[in-house]
Design a protein around this motif. Structure first.
Motif, PDB file in Angstrom:
ATOM      1  N   TYR A  37      -2.709   0.261   5.538  1.00  0.00           N
ATOM      2  CA  TYR A  37      -1.361   1.044   5.074  1.00  0.00           C
ATOM      3  C   TYR A  37      -1.367   1.526   3.994  1.00  0.00           C
ATOM      4  O   TYR A  37      -0.534   2.723   3.712  1.00  0.00           O
ATOM      5  N   LEU A  38      -1.052   0.768   2.919  1.00  0.00           N
ATOM      6  CA  LEU A  38      -1.319   1.000   1.328  1.00  0.00           C
ATOM      7  C   LEU A  38      -1.946   2.259   1.213  1.00  0.00           C
ATOM      8  O   LEU A  38      -1.588   3.289   0.655  1.00  0.00           O
ATOM      9  N   GLN A  71       7.243  -2.932   0.726  1.00  0.00           N
ATOM     10  CA  GLN A  71       8.509  -2.490   0.831  1.00  0.00           C
ATOM     11  C   GLN A  71       9.163  -2.586  -0.255  1.00  0.00           C
ATOM     12  O   GLN A  71       9.645  -1.599  -0.470  1.00  0.00           O
ATOM     13  N   PHE A  72       8.146  -3.114  -1.534  1.00  0.00           N
ATOM     14  CA  PHE A  72       8.486  -3.323  -2.878  1.00  0.00           C
ATOM     15  C   PHE A  72       8.413  -1.779  -3.090  1.00  0.00           C
ATOM     16  O   PHE A  72       9.033  -0.671  -3.505  1.00  0.00           O
ATOM     17  N   LEU A  73       7.174  -1.053  -2.933  1.00  0.00           N
ATOM     18  CA  LEU A  73       6.589   0.080  -2.843  1.00  0.00           C
ATOM     19  C   LEU A  73       7.272   0.925  -2.241  1.00  0.00           C
ATOM     20  O   LEU A  73       6.928   2.127  -2.707  1.00  0.00           O
ATOM     21  N   ARG A  74       7.529   0.418  -0.496  1.00  0.00           N
ATOM     22  CA  ARG A  74       8.021   1.764  -0.370  1.00  0.00           C
ATOM     23  C   ARG A  74       9.681   1.543  -0.572  1.00  0.00           C
ATOM     24  O   ARG A  74       9.966   3.301  -0.727  1.00  0.00           O
ATOM     25  N   GLY A 153      -5.141   1.197  -6.952  1.00  0.00           N
ATOM     26  CA  GLY A 153      -5.374   2.553  -7.709  1.00  0.00           C
ATOM     27  C   GLY A 153      -5.680   3.650  -6.723  1.00  0.00           C
ATOM     28  O   GLY A 153      -5.115   4.986  -6.600  1.00  0.00           O
ATOM     29  N   LEU A 154      -5.665   2.749  -5.444  1.00  0.00           N
ATOM     30  CA  LEU A 154      -6.177   3.464  -4.082  1.00  0.00           C
ATOM     31  C   LEU A 154      -4.976   3.723  -3.148  1.00  0.00           C
ATOM     32  O   LEU A 154      -4.791   4.515  -2.321  1.00  0.00           O
ATOM     33  N   ILE A 155      -3.692   3.288  -3.689  1.00  0.00           N
ATOM     34  CA  ILE A 155      -2.047   3.148  -2.428  1.00  0.00           C
ATOM     35  C   ILE A 155      -1.844   4.480  -3.096  1.00  0.00           C
ATOM     36  O   ILE A 155      -2.034   5.386  -4.006  1.00  0.00           O
ATOM     37  N   ARG A 156      -1.091   5.374  -1.713  1.00  0.00           N
ATOM     38  CA  ARG A 156      -0.534   6.085  -1.733  1.00  0.00           C
ATOM     39  C   ARG A 156       0.529   6.167  -1.825  1.00  0.00           C
ATOM     40  O   ARG A 156       0.803   5.574  -1.064  1.00  0.00           O
ATOM     41  N   MET A 157       1.003   7.620  -1.900  1.00  0.00           N
ATOM     42  CA  MET A 157       2.392   6.766  -1.837  1.00  0.00           C
ATOM     43  C   MET A 157       3.120   8.528  -1.507  1.00  0.00           C
ATOM     44  O   MET A 157       2.883   9.612  -1.966  1.00  0.00           O
ATOM     45  N   THR A 170      -2.509   9.369  -4.666  1.00  0.00           N
ATOM     46  CA  THR A 170      -2.940   8.187  -4.738  1.00  0.00           C
ATOM     47  C   THR A 170      -2.622   7.618  -5.905  1.00  0.00           C
ATOM     48  O   THR A 170      -2.908   8.725  -7.176  1.00  0.00           O
ATOM     49  N   LEU A 171      -2.424   6.394  -6.596  1.00  0.00           N
ATOM     50  CA  LEU A 171      -1.876   6.446  -7.788  1.00  0.00           C
ATOM     51  C   LEU A 171      -2.798   6.355  -8.764  1.00  0.00           C
ATOM     52  O   LEU A 171      -2.573   6.946  -9.504  1.00  0.00           O
TER      53      LEU A 171
END
Length: 420
Positions: A37-38, A71-74, A153-157, A170-171
């Motif tokens: 999911y991240l 939850q923190f990143l969201r 580094g591959l986390i997307r928001m 992507t971060l």
């Protein structure tokens, strides 16, 4: 700090590590439930799915750690979306690019909503609520045998709130854009770079949640309406204030900074606020005291570790994933001594030194929070605003701060932001 410089510490420092770390090949562990999911940027879906998993497997602290991190990143994502919605002028000039929240890499918004003072406070309250939810989840992690390896580094928001987290969100790519780094090199490094967050990092992240909540409570405790009315145009494209002409026409002078010198003077002049919700300062004090407790708990776990697995914060016998950084015994001992001193200051058992007078009195920091008075930056610098909190008693020990300076050298702030 980006809502505070602490968000920089939690997100940007991690991306920096991913951009330049030399990572040794290791056997690939099972992918954490939360990572899919991240990496896809489906944070809301991930929160729901992992919460459902925990209902069926309430003892799965591994998943609980992942949920708290998500939850923190969201919460960070929603903060950035809110600021994008209202057209934050992210790093547009030399003044705003050095202020916490104004440095967030917010994408430009060609059609922003009009920012109001009430809307700004609502954003801060939503940020605190998100942080509280993440901290409560992390507080439920009781096992000390948890491991959350993430390709950070591959986390997307979804920074621009369009419903899709694209490749550009992507971060690692955001960091490359901010730093002007080579995209091809960073893409390869991001694919290989892994941080293995462990039990010590659970306490570390809890501490950061409390720190950010404390800063948010301090902001909301005071009435900053006058400051907003006079200077909000420096930060947002459209603002509702009695002075629309401030963002129109000629400037008095900007001296190449991109911001009117008259606005800078007004900004400093208006850093004086009345107290509107004093209970929030008491809440901020409780959060900051908890930061110190979480840091102590984190270091107890870190120092007990015997492995050396892609550490975020290492003990002196381990290596960190951060390049060219080493933690020494002297640093750890100086930090633990600092925690003891800071706890005494926050409890009012020792006093902060007062910069005026004969040196026999100090400032009771506990009472600054529990008995708040109107804040005036100029009068605090001058000394008269400290009068209600001056006491005779035991001052903070100078040796503690000297040991800190010696152990960390010129990197004291950077290590402090990292160590938490």
């Amino acid at each position: 700090m980006r809502m505070s410089k602490v968000v920089v510490s939690v997100v940007t420092i991690v991306m920096l590590a991913g951009a330049s770390a030399n990572v040794c090949a290791q056997a690939a562990p099972a992918e954490p439930l939360v990572e899919q999911y991240l990496r896809s940027g489906r944070l809301a879906d991930g929160e729901k799915a992992v919460a459902e998993h925990l209902k069926a497997h309430p003892n799965d602290d591994q998943a609980r750690f992942g949920l708290g991190t998500l939850q923190f990143l969201r919460g960070v994502e929603r903060l950035m979306q809110s600021l994008h919605t209202y057209g934050l002028r992210s790093g547009e000039n030399e003044f705003t690019e050095n202020l916490p929240f104004a440095r967030l890499p917010i994408p430009p918004n060609p059609n922003p909503k009009t920012m109001t003072y009430a809307a700004l406070r609502e954003i801060a309250m939503a940020w605190i609520k998100d942080l509280a939810a993440a901290e409560a989840t992390l507080a439920g992690v009781k096992s000390t045998d948890v491991l959350l390896p993430l390709k950070f580094g591959l986390i997307r928001m979804d920074f621009n709130a369009d419903g899709t987290a694209t490749d550009d969100e992507t971060l690692w790519k955001v960091f490359a854009q901010v730093q002007g780094a080579g995209a091809d090199d960073m893409a390869a490094q991001a694919e290989q770079f892994v941080i293995a967050f462990d039990a010590g990092d659970v306490q570390w992240l809890r501490g950061y949640c409390h720190l950010l909540m404390g800063l948010g409570e301090m902001m909301l405790a005071y009435d900053q309406h006058e400051l907003f009315n006079a200077t909000a145009h420096l930060f947002f494209q459209k603002v509702e204030t009695p002075f629309p002409y401030l963002s129109e026409g000629r400037k008095v002078a900007d001296f190449g900074m991109g911001v009117d010198i008259a606005d800078l003077i007004a900004f400093i002049h208006l850093l004086r606020f009345s107290v509107v919700e004093p209970q929030r300062m008491t809440a901020a004090h409780a959060h900051l005291a908890e930061v110190l407790r979480r840091s102590r708990a984190s270091w107890e776990l870190i120092l007990a570790e015997r492995d050396n697995d892609r550490e975020w914060i290492p003990n002196p016998k381990q290596q960190t994933v951060l390049p060219n950084v080493r933690v020494t015994d002297e640093m750890v001992q100086a930090w633990l001594q600092f925690l003891e001193e800071a706890e005494s200051l926050m409890a009012g058992k020792r006093l902060a030194p007062f910069w005026r007078g004969d040196g026999t009195r100090g400032v009771n920091l506990r009472r600054v929070f529990t008995e708040p008075t109107p804040f005036d930056l100029v009068l605090w610098v001058q000394g008269s605003a400290a009068a209600p909190y001056l006491e005779e008693g035991e001052l903070t020990r100078r040796q503690v701060w000297q040991d800190m300076a010696r152990a960390f050298g010129g990197n004291l702030f950077g290590f402090a932001a990292w160590f938490n």
